[in-house]
Write a protein that holds these residues in place. Structure first.
Motif, PDB file in Angstrom:
ATOM      1  N   GLY A  43       0.818  -1.198   0.000  1.00  0.00           N
ATOM      2  CA  GLY A  43       0.000   0.000   0.000  1.00  0.00           C
ATOM      3  C   GLY A  43       0.851   1.247   0.000  1.00  0.00           C
ATOM      4  O   GLY A  43       2.038   1.210   0.345  1.00  0.00           O
ATOM      5  N   GLU A  44       0.235   2.352  -0.439  1.00  0.00           N
ATOM      6  CA  GLU A  44       0.902   3.651  -0.453  1.00  0.00           C
ATOM      7  C   GLU A  44      -0.068   4.712   0.053  1.00  0.00           C
ATOM      8  O   GLU A  44      -1.294   4.542  -0.034  1.00  0.00           O
ATOM      9  N   ALA A  45       0.476   5.807   0.569  1.00  0.00           N
ATOM     10  CA  ALA A  45      -0.357   6.923   1.016  1.00  0.00           C
ATOM     11  C   ALA A  45       0.448   8.208   0.905  1.00  0.00           C
ATOM     12  O   ALA A  45       1.681   8.183   0.909  1.00  0.00           O
ATOM     13  N   HIS A  46      -0.284   9.336   0.804  1.00  0.00           N
ATOM     14  CA  HIS A  46       0.384  10.618   0.553  1.00  0.00           C
ATOM     15  C   HIS A  46       0.113  11.668   1.622  1.00  0.00           C
ATOM     16  O   HIS A  46       0.710  12.742   1.599  1.00  0.00           O
ATOM     17  N   ASP A  47      -0.814  11.406   2.542  1.00  0.00           N
ATOM     18  CA  ASP A  47      -1.079  12.355   3.615  1.00  0.00           C
ATOM     19  C   ASP A  47      -1.546  11.600   4.851  1.00  0.00           C
ATOM     20  O   ASP A  47      -1.651  10.369   4.839  1.00  0.00           O
ATOM     21  N   VAL A  48      -1.807  12.339   5.925  1.00  0.00           N
ATOM     22  CA  VAL A  48      -2.157  11.697   7.194  1.00  0.00           C
ATOM     23  C   VAL A  48      -3.404  10.842   7.058  1.00  0.00           C
ATOM     24  O   VAL A  48      -3.435   9.673   7.473  1.00  0.00           O
ATOM     25  N   GLU A  49      -4.441  11.408   6.469  1.00  0.00           N
ATOM     26  CA  GLU A  49      -5.716  10.703   6.397  1.00  0.00           C
ATOM     27  C   GLU A  49      -5.631   9.429   5.562  1.00  0.00           C
ATOM     28  O   GLU A  49      -6.110   8.358   5.967  1.00  0.00           O
ATOM     29  N   SER A  50      -5.005   9.520   4.387  1.00  0.00           N
ATOM     30  CA  SER A  50      -4.887   8.320   3.545  1.00  0.00           C
ATOM     31  C   SER A  50      -3.971   7.298   4.185  1.00  0.00           C
ATOM     32  O   SER A  50      -4.181   6.084   4.065  1.00  0.00           O
ATOM     33  N   ASP A  66       7.114   9.040   6.143  1.00  0.00           N
ATOM     34  CA  ASP A  66       7.701  10.376   6.102  1.00  0.00           C
ATOM     35  C   ASP A  66       7.278  11.137   7.357  1.00  0.00           C
ATOM     36  O   ASP A  66       6.144  10.993   7.830  1.00  0.00           O
ATOM     37  N   VAL A  67       8.170  11.932   7.907  1.00  0.00           N
ATOM     38  CA  VAL A  67       7.862  12.656   9.148  1.00  0.00           C
ATOM     39  C   VAL A  67       6.998  13.879   8.870  1.00  0.00           C
ATOM     40  O   VAL A  67       5.969  14.089   9.518  1.00  0.00           O
ATOM     41  N   HIS A  68       7.400  14.693   7.905  1.00  0.00           N
ATOM     42  CA  HIS A  68       6.669  15.924   7.611  1.00  0.00           C
ATOM     43  C   HIS A  68       5.625  15.643   6.539  1.00  0.00           C
ATOM     44  O   HIS A  68       5.839  15.847   5.351  1.00  0.00           O
ATOM     45  N   LEU A  69       4.484  15.168   7.010  1.00  0.00           N
ATOM     46  CA  LEU A  69       3.416  14.703   6.133  1.00  0.00           C
ATOM     47  C   LEU A  69       2.221  15.642   6.249  1.00  0.00           C
ATOM     48  O   LEU A  69       1.817  16.010   7.355  1.00  0.00           O
ATOM     49  N   ALA A  76      -0.933  21.391  16.694  1.00  0.00           N
ATOM     50  CA  ALA A  76       0.253  22.239  16.619  1.00  0.00           C
ATOM     51  C   ALA A  76       1.393  21.601  17.404  1.00  0.00           C
ATOM     52  O   ALA A  76       1.194  21.052  18.491  1.00  0.00           O
ATOM     53  N   GLY A  77       2.586  21.639  16.822  1.00  0.00           N
ATOM     54  CA  GLY A  77       3.737  21.052  17.478  1.00  0.00           C
ATOM     55  C   GLY A  77       3.900  19.561  17.247  1.00  0.00           C
ATOM     56  O   GLY A  77       4.836  18.947  17.756  1.00  0.00           O
ATOM     57  N   THR A  78       2.974  18.962  16.489  1.00  0.00           N
ATOM     58  CA  THR A  78       3.036  17.533  16.180  1.00  0.00           C
ATOM     59  C   THR A  78       3.273  17.354  14.687  1.00  0.00           C
ATOM     60  O   THR A  78       2.620  18.004  13.876  1.00  0.00           O
ATOM     61  N   SER A  79       4.181  16.484  14.305  1.00  0.00           N
ATOM     62  CA  SER A  79       4.413  16.236  12.883  1.00  0.00           C
ATOM     63  C   SER A  79       3.324  15.335  12.325  1.00  0.00           C
ATOM     64  O   SER A  79       2.654  14.594  13.064  1.00  0.00           O
ATOM     65  N   GLY A  80       3.145  15.391  11.004  1.00  0.00           N
ATOM     66  CA  GLY A  80       2.158  14.531  10.370  1.00  0.00           C
ATOM     67  C   GLY A  80       2.473  13.059  10.572  1.00  0.00           C
ATOM     68  O   GLY A  80       1.569  12.240  10.774  1.00  0.00           O
ATOM     69  N   GLY A  81       3.756  12.709  10.541  1.00  0.00           N
ATOM     70  CA  GLY A  81       4.142  11.319  10.751  1.00  0.00           C
ATOM     71  C   GLY A  81       3.767  10.829  12.138  1.00  0.00           C
ATOM     72  O   GLY A  81       3.233   9.725  12.304  1.00  0.00           O
ATOM     73  N   ALA A  82       4.036  11.649  13.151  1.00  0.00           N
ATOM     74  CA  ALA A  82       3.672  11.278  14.519  1.00  0.00           C
ATOM     75  C   ALA A  82       2.162  11.126  14.658  1.00  0.00           C
ATOM     76  O   ALA A  82       1.673  10.238  15.369  1.00  0.00           O
ATOM     77  N   GLU A  83       1.416  11.959  13.958  1.00  0.00           N
ATOM     78  CA  GLU A  83      -0.046  11.880  14.031  1.00  0.00           C
ATOM     79  C   GLU A  83      -0.559  10.593  13.389  1.00  0.00           C
ATOM     80  O   GLU A  83      -1.532   9.991  13.875  1.00  0.00           O
ATOM     81  N   VAL A  84       0.075  10.147  12.313  1.00  0.00           N
ATOM     82  CA  VAL A  84      -0.314   8.868  11.699  1.00  0.00           C
ATOM     83  C   VAL A  84      -0.144   7.739  12.706  1.00  0.00           C
ATOM     84  O   VAL A  84      -1.021   6.885  12.869  1.00  0.00           O
TER      85      VAL A  84
END
Length: 233
Positions: A43-50, A66-69, A76-84
């Protein structure tokens, strides 16, 4: 990708199912082409939600993240990768997350490890190095290049200095609690720990609660980071 300094011992013959998460399709294509034949991209994804959707549906062995997603509603203060990791990990307890980023900043490394990533390598790594790191993480190891490992040890070592040494902290746990702690920190589900130690899942749950309480941690992801920083895995 250029050569990096990641060289964990791995079992490269085992087949590993991977989801690749990055907002640049060209990078995803190049990475897939560079990965070893023993790694299957499911599988592949390009943003947090996907990413959250694909990871929870595919339940891969490893997520290359990827960290900066980009993503909606990322605190605020959380990277997209950490949120995934925060959103997806509870649904896929057997999945490990390996951060792959252009950034080697301490705050990025520590932030995603606190979220529950099992390792962090940079995008300057070769396909062979990424493949070795994937196999290592899938096998339960934590993987960092030497510089990035220093950030992690410094960050979590500061907390140790404020409370107790690693050995003193381990002394708080019974022998059985230490066994459970290591397996949970490696990403085992409760049922897998129960099967490994020949105890019930309920007993595993009781031990995990005791471990978190004694170590003053709030989640299995914090436990993984704690154990990794102390080289207990």
């Amino acid at each position: 990708m250029a050569e990096a300094s990641v060289s964990p011992a791995v079992h490269a013959s085992a087949r590993v199912r991977v989801v690749v998460v990055d907002d640049h399709s060209i990078f995803r294509s190049g990475l897939k082409a560079d990965l070893a034949d023993s790694i299957e991209v499911v599988g592949e994804a390009h943003d947090v939600e996907s990413a959250v959707r694909v990871v929870t549906e595919a339940a891969p062995d490893v997520v290359l993240l990827d960290v900066h997603l980009p993503g909606l509603d990322v605190p605020a203060g959380t990277s997209g990768g950490a949120e995934v990791i925060r959103r997806a990990a509870p649904s896929v307890p057997g999945t490990r997350f390996l951060a792959l980023s252009v950034s080697d900043k301490a705050e990025d490394v520590v932030g995603v490890i606190r979220a529950g990533a099992r390792g962090y390598i940079t995008k300057g790594s070769s396909g062979a190095d990424v493949s070795r790191a994937v196999h290592a993480v899938a096998g339960g190891d934590a993987v960092f290049s030497p510089k990035l490992a220093g950030f992690v040890l410094d960050a979590f070592g500061a907390a140790v200095g404020e409370t107790a040494s690693a050995s003193d902290e381990l002394d708080r746990l019974s022998a059985r609690e230490q066994e459970v702690m290591r397996l949970i920190a490696r990403g085992y589900a409760y049922k897998e720990v129960a099967a490994e130690l020949f105890i019930s899942s309920k007993t595993v749950e009781t031990h995990v609660s005791a471990v978190l309480r004694k170590l003053q941690l709030s989640s299995r992801h914090e436990l993984t980071a704690w154990a990794s920083a102390r080289r207990l895995l």
